[in-house]
Design a protein around this motif. Structure first.
Motif, PDB file in Angstrom:
ATOM      1  N   ILE A 101       0.844  -1.205   0.000  1.00  0.00           N
ATOM      2  CA  ILE A 101       0.000   0.000   0.000  1.00  0.00           C
ATOM      3  C   ILE A 101       0.875   1.249   0.000  1.00  0.00           C
ATOM      4  O   ILE A 101       0.576   2.236  -0.702  1.00  0.00           O
ATOM      5  CB  ILE A 101      -0.952  -0.013   1.209  1.00  0.00           C
ATOM      6  CG1 ILE A 101      -1.995  -1.121   1.042  1.00  0.00           C
ATOM      7  CG2 ILE A 101      -1.650   1.340   1.377  1.00  0.00           C
ATOM      8  CD1 ILE A 101      -2.821  -1.389   2.276  1.00  0.00           C
ATOM      9  N   PHE A 105       1.045   4.211  -2.735  1.00  0.00           N
ATOM     10  CA  PHE A 105       0.933   5.622  -2.362  1.00  0.00           C
ATOM     11  C   PHE A 105       2.058   6.439  -2.997  1.00  0.00           C
ATOM     12  O   PHE A 105       1.824   7.539  -3.506  1.00  0.00           O
ATOM     13  CB  PHE A 105       0.970   5.758  -0.843  1.00  0.00           C
ATOM     14  CG  PHE A 105       1.105   7.181  -0.360  1.00  0.00           C
ATOM     15  CD1 PHE A 105       0.046   8.073  -0.455  1.00  0.00           C
ATOM     16  CD2 PHE A 105       2.308   7.635   0.173  1.00  0.00           C
ATOM     17  CE1 PHE A 105       0.177   9.377  -0.034  1.00  0.00           C
ATOM     18  CE2 PHE A 105       2.447   8.941   0.600  1.00  0.00           C
ATOM     19  CZ  PHE A 105       1.373   9.814   0.495  1.00  0.00           C
ATOM     20  N   VAL A 113      -4.219   4.595  -2.201  1.00  0.00           N
ATOM     21  CA  VAL A 113      -4.507   4.182  -0.818  1.00  0.00           C
ATOM     22  C   VAL A 113      -5.939   3.674  -0.730  1.00  0.00           C
ATOM     23  O   VAL A 113      -6.855   4.309  -1.251  1.00  0.00           O
ATOM     24  CB  VAL A 113      -4.295   5.363   0.154  1.00  0.00           C
ATOM     25  CG1 VAL A 113      -4.651   4.957   1.580  1.00  0.00           C
ATOM     26  CG2 VAL A 113      -2.857   5.853   0.081  1.00  0.00           C
TER      27      VAL A 113
END
Length: 372
Positions: A101, A105, A113
């Motif tokens: 994740i 990002f 996200v």
């Protein structure tokens, strides 16, 4: 705890590292938007190899997991194994998904996200695949472990009925969101059954007729979708119909037979000895192969090679080797720079410096020294 024969232990180690390396083919780029209509194309060859070598790795890994769990549960308590499985399965599941994740990002900002409602699945795969999709396997194996008291009871009380029920469940995907991949509990139970019934597992290879029939099934099912002889798109998503489920289970069973036979043949072979050097790295490869293949593909595209069919096929065929090389480099850096961080990422499976040393000098170690 009953001791495992060295030959069987070696075959299991070979099957594990072999299947995890072949799993790279299931997730390596380039991806197709649909099923190719012919084998005689770049997309067709990639699709064929993805099914032939990549899709069938998970069932044998599931069976090995069930076999080893039944072995450990014969001498250890459920509470002891629960602590072990939380550390070896759930902790890596959470940490690697958080890393993925964060990578998303960095690449896409807040668009990469998950939304607030998606975080439970993204990190823990509560009812859907996690952010790093291949890690659903850790979640499903953990659910199998939670069910292990019932599964081990069924091994002794109703093995055939349980096998039939799990097969129907795998074909129909009847468990809903209990398992991301409904085939995993079937093969996990099969592994438990092999251990608990003390079946003599062949370590010198399976009967040639069984292997030949399985190989034929595997090849046919890997080609058939391209010519309309299988449920459309059956290999591109999780089971959504009885036809899909039956085809997938046949492919998975055939793959398990062929891959186990290959692992047996590699025992004592120089290439098998080569692969065993990297077995301590197998879990790291499993957790990172999607990201590693993605990085190599990014380099490949930026080098201007993505428009050449020959170059793309070469990249795809070499993808497991590329992932292996990058994994060795990453694990060596991790052990040197941050071994305390690496251990929880790998659920306690971090290789030792000695093992890593054998990985980075396989050729030198394999060549006999001659005194002149």
């Amino acid at each position: 705890m009953p001791l495992m024969k060295p030959q069987l232990s070696e075959c299991i180690s070979l099957a594990r590292v072999l299947c995890i390396l072949l799993l790279v083919y299931a997730h390596a780029q380039p991806y197709s938007s649909g099923v190719p209509t012919t084998l005689l194309s770049q997309e067709g060859v990639i699709y064929f190899l993805r099914l032939l070598l990549g899709q069938g790795s998970v069932p044998l890994l599931s069976m090995v997991s069930g076999y080893l769990l039944a072995k450990s549960m014969s001498a250890r308590s459920f509470s002891y194994e629960l602590k072990n499985k939380l550390y070896s399965l759930i902790v890596p599941l959470v940490l690697w998904n958080l890393i993925y994740i964060f990578k998303e990002f960095l690449e896409a900002g807040l668009a990469g996200v998950p939304t607030a409602s998606d975080w439970p699945n993204a990190v823990l795969a509560i009812s859907a695949a996690p952010a790093m999709m291949p890690l659903y396997f850790l979640r499903d194996v953990f659910v199998c472990f939670l069910m292990s008291p019932l599964l081990l009871l069924a091994v002794h009380k109703a093995p055939l009925l349980t096998l039939a029920a799990l097969l129907i469940n795998a074909i129909l995907n009847a468990d809903g969101s209990l398992f991301i991949n409904s085939g995993i509990p079937l093969y996990f139970f099969g592994g438990c059954l092999l251990w608990s019934r003390t079946v003599a597992i062949p370590t010198d290879g399976l009967p040639k007729t069984v292997v030949a029939a399985s190989a034929l099934i595997l090849v046919v099912l890997s080609v058939a979708p391209m010519y309309g002889y299988a449920p459309p798109g059956w290999s591109l998503s999780l089971p959504h119909s009885a036809a899909y489920g039956a085809a997938a289970m046949a492919l998975f069973a055939a793959s398990s037979v062929v891959f186990w036979h290959v692992a047996c043949l590699l025992r004592g072979h120089p290439f098998g000895e080569f692969l065993l050097r990297y077995e301590p790295l197998a879990f790291f490869i499993f957790c990172t192969h999607g990201m590693a293949a993605g990085v190599w593909w990014m380099v490949f595209v930026r080098a201007g090679l993505a428009n050449s069919s020959a170059a793309v096929l070469t990249y795809f065929i070499c993808a497991p080797l590329l992932v292996l090389v990058s994994s060795v480099i990453a694990i060596r850096i991790g052990i040197t720079v941050a071994p305390a961080v690496l251990k929880p990422l790998l659920g306690g499976r971090a290789p030792t410096p000695t093992q890593v040393g054998r990985m980075v000098r396989p050729i030198g170690n394999a060549v006999p020294r001659t005194r002149w």
